[in-house]
Scaffold this motif. Structure first.
Motif, mmCIF file in Angstrom:
data_model
loop_
_atom_site.group_PDB
_atom_site.id
_atom_site.type_symbol
_atom_site.label_atom_id
_atom_site.label_comp_id
_atom_site.label_asym_id
_atom_site.label_seq_id
_atom_site.Cartn_x
_atom_site.Cartn_y
_atom_site.Cartn_z
ATOM 1 N N HIS A 120 0.794 -1.224 0.000
ATOM 2 C CA HIS A 120 0.000 0.000 0.000
ATOM 3 C C HIS A 120 0.825 1.272 0.000
ATOM 4 N N ASP A 121 2.117 1.138 -0.134
ATOM 5 C CA ASP A 121 2.989 2.298 -0.112
ATOM 6 C C ASP A 121 3.551 2.523 -1.502
ATOM 7 N N ARG A 122 3.607 3.760 -1.915
ATOM 8 C CA ARG A 122 4.144 4.066 -3.243
ATOM 9 C C ARG A 122 5.624 3.696 -3.346
ATOM 10 N N HIS A 123 6.360 3.918 -2.297
ATOM 11 C CA HIS A 123 7.782 3.582 -2.265
ATOM 12 C C HIS A 123 7.949 2.315 -1.429
ATOM 13 N N ILE A 124 8.402 1.279 -2.058
ATOM 14 C CA ILE A 124 8.486 -0.025 -1.404
ATOM 15 C C ILE A 124 9.904 -0.240 -0.898
ATOM 16 N N PRO A 125 10.085 -0.321 0.403
ATOM 17 C CA PRO A 125 11.435 -0.569 0.919
ATOM 18 C C PRO A 125 11.897 -1.986 0.584
ATOM 19 N N ALA A 126 13.140 -2.101 0.168
ATOM 20 C CA ALA A 126 13.684 -3.400 -0.239
ATOM 21 C C ALA A 126 13.601 -4.422 0.882
ATOM 22 N N ASP A 127 13.812 -3.999 2.121
ATOM 23 C CA ASP A 127 13.793 -4.955 3.225
ATOM 24 C C ASP A 127 12.393 -5.517 3.473
ATOM 25 N N TYR A 128 11.371 -4.824 3.016
ATOM 26 C CA TYR A 128 10.005 -5.326 3.122
ATOM 27 C C TYR A 128 9.769 -6.479 2.139
ATOM 28 N N LEU A 129 10.360 -6.350 0.957
ATOM 29 C CA LEU A 129 10.175 -7.356 -0.089
ATOM 30 C C LEU A 129 11.101 -8.560 0.047
ATOM 31 N N MET A 130 12.248 -8.377 0.651
ATOM 32 C CA MET A 130 13.266 -9.424 0.669
ATOM 33 C C MET A 130 12.791 -10.773 1.206
ATOM 34 N N PRO A 131 12.055 -10.830 2.311
ATOM 35 C CA PRO A 131 11.633 -12.146 2.794
ATOM 36 C C PRO A 131 10.824 -12.939 1.760
ATOM 37 N N ASP A 132 10.023 -12.250 0.967
ATOM 38 C CA ASP A 132 9.217 -12.927 -0.055
ATOM 39 C C ASP A 132 10.026 -13.304 -1.285
ATOM 40 N N LEU A 133 11.101 -12.584 -1.534
ATOM 41 C CA LEU A 133 11.825 -12.755 -2.792
ATOM 42 C C LEU A 133 13.131 -13.537 -2.681
ATOM 43 N N LEU A 134 13.658 -13.700 -1.487
ATOM 44 C CA LEU A 134 14.974 -14.325 -1.329
ATOM 45 C C LEU A 134 15.064 -15.738 -1.887
ATOM 46 N N ASP A 135 13.992 -16.504 -1.802
ATOM 47 C CA ASP A 135 14.054 -17.889 -2.272
ATOM 48 C C ASP A 135 13.604 -18.057 -3.720
ATOM 49 N N LYS A 136 13.337 -16.959 -4.412
ATOM 50 C CA LYS A 136 12.877 -17.032 -5.798
ATOM 51 C C LYS A 136 14.060 -17.110 -6.761
ATOM 52 N N GLU A 137 13.943 -17.969 -7.750
ATOM 53 C CA GLU A 137 14.982 -18.104 -8.780
ATOM 54 C C GLU A 137 14.793 -17.074 -9.887
ATOM 55 N N LEU A 138 13.554 -16.644 -10.088
ATOM 56 C CA LEU A 138 13.229 -15.710 -11.165
ATOM 57 C C LEU A 138 12.296 -14.638 -10.628
ATOM 58 N N ILE A 139 12.698 -13.373 -10.806
ATOM 59 C CA ILE A 139 11.876 -12.233 -10.403
ATOM 60 C C ILE A 139 11.752 -11.335 -11.625
ATOM 61 N N THR A 140 10.514 -11.094 -12.055
ATOM 62 C CA THR A 140 10.306 -10.256 -13.234
ATOM 63 C C THR A 140 9.442 -9.055 -12.868
ATOM 64 N N LEU A 141 9.676 -7.954 -13.566
ATOM 65 C CA LEU A 141 8.952 -6.704 -13.336
ATOM 66 C C LEU A 141 8.080 -6.424 -14.553
ATOM 67 N N HIS A 142 6.824 -6.109 -14.314
ATOM 68 C CA HIS A 142 5.874 -5.892 -15.400
ATOM 69 C C HIS A 142 5.136 -4.589 -15.179
ATOM 70 N N GLY A 143 5.453 -3.597 -16.025
ATOM 71 C CA GLY A 143 4.800 -2.308 -15.892
ATOM 72 C C GLY A 143 5.110 -1.649 -14.564
ATOM 73 N N PHE A 144 6.214 -2.046 -13.946
ATOM 74 C CA PHE A 144 6.540 -1.523 -12.621
ATOM 75 C C PHE A 144 7.290 -0.214 -12.812
ATOM 76 N N LEU A 145 6.537 0.873 -12.849
ATOM 77 C CA LEU A 145 7.090 2.195 -13.153
ATOM 78 C C LEU A 145 7.936 2.713 -12.000
ATOM 79 N N ARG A 146 8.954 3.459 -12.356
ATOM 80 C CA ARG A 146 9.828 4.104 -11.377
ATOM 81 C C ARG A 146 10.428 3.101 -10.391
ATOM 82 N N ILE A 147 11.031 2.065 -10.910
ATOM 83 C CA ILE A 147 11.604 1.012 -10.075
ATOM 84 C C ILE A 147 12.818 1.538 -9.306
ATOM 85 N N VAL A 148 13.656 2.263 -10.018
ATOM 86 C CA VAL A 148 14.904 2.720 -9.408
ATOM 87 C C VAL A 148 14.757 4.167 -8.964
#
Length: 87
Positions: A59-87
């Motif tokens: 629900h936040d416009r700016h997503i802190p990396a540490d918030y996402l890391m637990p969900d993404l650490l075990d993923k082999e493939l992470i893709t971005l789709h229409g994810f504007l202003r990533i960096v």
């Protein structure tokens, strides 16, 4: 359609691209993270949910990396789709 639990997608638009890619490949991502659930069509959400894809909303416009890391650490493939202003 199979779910590939090692694939995570980040989506900020309609989610249609993910559905198209999944149908072409024959499998779905195990996790979809979005910061704009209201942009994703209800048909796409229903399709993903009915196939066992975990849909997580941020629900936040700016997503802190540490918030996402637990969900993404075990993923082999992470893709971005229409994810504007990533960096």
């Amino acid at each position: 359609m199979k779910v590939h639990n090692n694939w995570a997608v980040l989506v900020s638009q309609t989610g249609s691209e993910v559905i198209s890619i999944a149908k072409e490949l024959g499998y779905l991502p195990g996790l979809l993270i979005t910061n704009r659930l209201f942009n994703i069509s209800s048909d796409n959400i229903k399709f993903l949910s009915n196939h066992g894809v975990i849909v997580k909303t941020i629900h936040d416009r700016h997503i802190p990396a540490d918030y996402l890391m637990p969900d993404l650490l075990d993923k082999e493939l992470i893709t971005l789709h229409g994810f504007l202003r990533i960096v």
